[in-house]
Design a protein around this motif. Structure first.
Motif, PDB file in Angstrom:
ATOM      1  N   TYR A 158     -46.400  55.723  43.074  1.00 42.21           N
ATOM      2  CA  TYR A 158     -47.479  55.769  42.091  1.00 42.21           C
ATOM      3  C   TYR A 158     -48.055  57.179  41.948  1.00 42.21           C
ATOM      4  O   TYR A 158     -48.296  57.660  40.841  1.00 42.21           O
ATOM      5  N   GLY A 211     -45.833  59.166  39.935  1.00 37.18           N
ATOM      6  CA  GLY A 211     -45.325  58.343  38.852  1.00 37.18           C
ATOM      7  C   GLY A 211     -45.000  59.105  37.585  1.00 37.18           C
ATOM      8  O   GLY A 211     -43.960  58.872  36.955  1.00 37.18           O
ATOM      9  N   THR A 212     -45.879  60.042  37.190  1.00 39.21           N
ATOM     10  CA  THR A 212     -45.643  60.791  35.950  1.00 39.21           C
ATOM     11  C   THR A 212     -44.342  61.578  36.028  1.00 39.21           C
ATOM     12  O   THR A 212     -43.538  61.582  35.080  1.00 39.21           O
ATOM     13  N   LEU A 270     -46.890  54.003  33.719  1.00 37.89           N
ATOM     14  CA  LEU A 270     -47.907  54.246  34.749  1.00 37.89           C
ATOM     15  C   LEU A 270     -48.881  53.075  34.868  1.00 37.89           C
ATOM     16  O   LEU A 270     -49.371  52.770  35.958  1.00 37.89           O
ATOM     17  N   LEU A 271     -49.164  52.428  33.752  1.00 36.40           N
ATOM     18  CA  LEU A 271     -50.065  51.272  33.788  1.00 36.40           C
ATOM     19  C   LEU A 271     -49.494  50.182  34.688  1.00 36.40           C
ATOM     20  O   LEU A 271     -50.207  49.617  35.536  1.00 36.40           O
ATOM     21  N   SER A 283     -49.516  51.306  38.478  1.00 37.16           N
ATOM     22  CA  SER A 283     -50.838  51.345  39.111  1.00 37.16           C
ATOM     23  C   SER A 283     -51.222  50.011  39.734  1.00 37.16           C
ATOM     24  O   SER A 283     -52.023  49.955  40.671  1.00 37.16           O
ATOM     25  N   CYS A 321     -47.268  48.990  42.447  1.00 38.52           N
ATOM     26  CA  CYS A 321     -46.864  49.827  43.591  1.00 38.52           C
ATOM     27  C   CYS A 321     -47.774  49.704  44.816  1.00 38.52           C
ATOM     28  O   CYS A 321     -47.274  49.550  45.936  1.00 38.52           O
ATOM     29  N   GLN A 357     -52.693  44.591  31.636  1.00 36.75           N
ATOM     30  CA  GLN A 357     -53.265  44.582  32.985  1.00 36.75           C
ATOM     31  C   GLN A 357     -53.332  43.163  33.543  1.00 36.75           C
ATOM     32  O   GLN A 357     -52.979  42.912  34.706  1.00 36.75           O
TER      33      GLN A 357
END
Length: 455
Positions: free
Chosen positions: A337, A340-341, A358-359, A362, A365, A418
């Protein structure tokens, strides 16, 4: 038996060192298997575009749905060979090997028929977007043609794992993995075959790894030797493999149904979200393999010790594997995480795709270790010969609750990504607790101490 240097006595000596020596080649082997798919995803994402990336990535859950029942049977092979190896029953090992290889070939042929026939209808049922579905169909049908290679390799590897040999499958996958990457680049960049190119590269590399593992078993001496002319279904071994492996396969298949449902929900957000979900899932896979190695370790170690009636070691095996799962899951999950980018940048240069990847990361992970605990508990139960009970617990806790979540909380309370992704850690936690309770009940049926075998 030949190749003793590759085998491992799991029934004596300190467990932590042996388990990690057994598990590390498994981790590396699984990483190479992931690289088959990751190479597909990276090459198409960089050289064929986001639509092709979504087409390749959106098929994973559906492919697993159709293959997991047959691959689950290899777990029955692993447990059975481990048990007979621990008990020094060579003829039973031979009968199990030849029954297993016949199952692998027949299962692979059935998967070609079923997969090629049902691919488009199931993709349409999943709501795969029109700009993606044609490429997804091409990719999946080519992969299903290679199912016999995949099946034979997995059953052969299960036999070797049962006696502690995790190194040679790693060597074979290393060679096949390099070929896969080279062929990916050639077929996509040079031949312009798009998703068909990466699928062809995958099945060709799988055929190489299959040939190597069959050659390995063919050259063995003693109980592990594979004799093609002796291939037949021994009904007692077939029944035992089914008793352990079929519930595992059904669990995997129904789990895939819940994942197909989640993939269908992700699809409703469009191809950009699909691409981000695909890239993030691939990265998470590299975290999962470290934990899955402990699941496989718990199966083989528990199976051998049950065969040798070394009951006192069963609890120690489970606690050791769970400890490693927490270390690997938490450590690697957080690293994935945090970086991650950068990691998502290997898959795509589209900032929107990175954002959605990335969402997902988050949420998944940092909590992934809970999934590892859940799986390791199942591994211990299956190594003890219990497969139906953990299947019921898993399907109720993880699959059933996840589907309920999608049709209630997600649909009526908060239809966001989410809310969709948080269903994973919630269902993992509930299911892990169920498996812990199950293990405590099952363990009481066996002696606390070892049984001294008469010679």
């Amino acid at each position: 038996m030949a190749s003793k240097s590759y085998e491992m006595d799991m029934c004596s000596g300190p467990l932590p060192g042996k388990i990690i020596r057994f598990a590390i080649p498994l981790m590396l082997s699984s990483i190479l298997q992931l690289l088959f798919n990751a190479a597909d995803v990276i090459v198409v994402g960089q050289f064929a575009g986001s639509t092709s990336l979504a087409a390749v990535g959106s098929t994973g859950a559906l492919i697993n749905l159709l293959t997991n029942i047959f691959l689950g049977l290899s777990i029955g092979t692993n447990v059975l060979v481990a048990r007979y190896y621990g008990a020094h029953q060579d003829q039973n090992i031979q009968d199990t090997i030849h029954t297993s290889m016949m199952i692998a070939i027949l299962g692979g042929l059935i998967l070609i028929l079923v997969g090629c026939t049902l691919t488009r209808p199931l993709l349409e049922l999943m709501g795969t977007p029109l700009d993606v579905i044609d490429k997804s169909v091409i990719y999946m049908r080519i992969l299903f043609i290679g199912c016999p290679f995949m099946m034979v390799y997995n059953f052969g590897s299960a036999i070797l794992r049962a006696v502690g040999d995790t190194k040679r499958p790693l060597y074979y996958l290393s060679f096949a993995g390099v070929l896969n990457v080279l062929m990916n680049l050639f077929f996509v960049i040079v031949c312009k075959l798009d998703v068909a190119g990466v699928a062809i590269a995958t099945i060709l590399s799988q055929s190489v790894s299959m040939a190597l593992v069959v050659r390995c078993l063919f050259k063995e001496e003693g109980a592990l030797r594979f004799h093609p002319k002796k291939m037949k279904i021994h009904m007692s071994k077939f029944k035992a493999i089914l008793e352990i492996g079929l519930p595992a396969g059904l669990q995997g298949a129904v789990f895939s149904i819940s994942n197909v449902l989640i993939q269908s929900t992700v699809n409703s957000f469009g191809s950009t979200v699909m691409a981000g979900n695909t890239a993030a899932s691939n990265i998470e896979g590299f975290v999962y393999v470290a934990m899955n190695a402990m699941y496989q370790s718990s199966i083989s170690f528990t199976g051998q010790n049950m065969g040798a009636q070394k009951y006192a070691r069963v609890n120690k095996i489970l606690l050791t594997c769970v400890g490693y799962v927490c270390i690997f899951g938490l450590g690697l999950g957080m690293l994935a995480y945090l970086f991650g980018t950068n990691l998502l940048g290997f898959y795509t240069s589209d900032p929107e795709v990175v954002k959605y990847g990335l969402l997902r990361m988050s949420i998944i992970c940092p909590t992934y270790f809970i999934c590892g605990i859940m799986d390791t508990m199942v591994g211990s139960l299956r190594g003890m010969g219990y497969s139906i009970i953990p299947m019921i617990v898993s399907l109720t806790g993880a699959c059933g609750l996840r589907i309920l979540w999608i049709f209630t909380v997600f649909k009526y309370v908060s239809p966001t990504l989410q809310t969709l992704y948080i269903s994973y850690p919630i269902t993992w936690t509930v299911t892990a607790l169920g498996h812990i309770i199950t293990f405590l009940i099952v363990r009481r049926k066996y002696p606390k101490n070892d049984v001294v075998l008469q010679t």
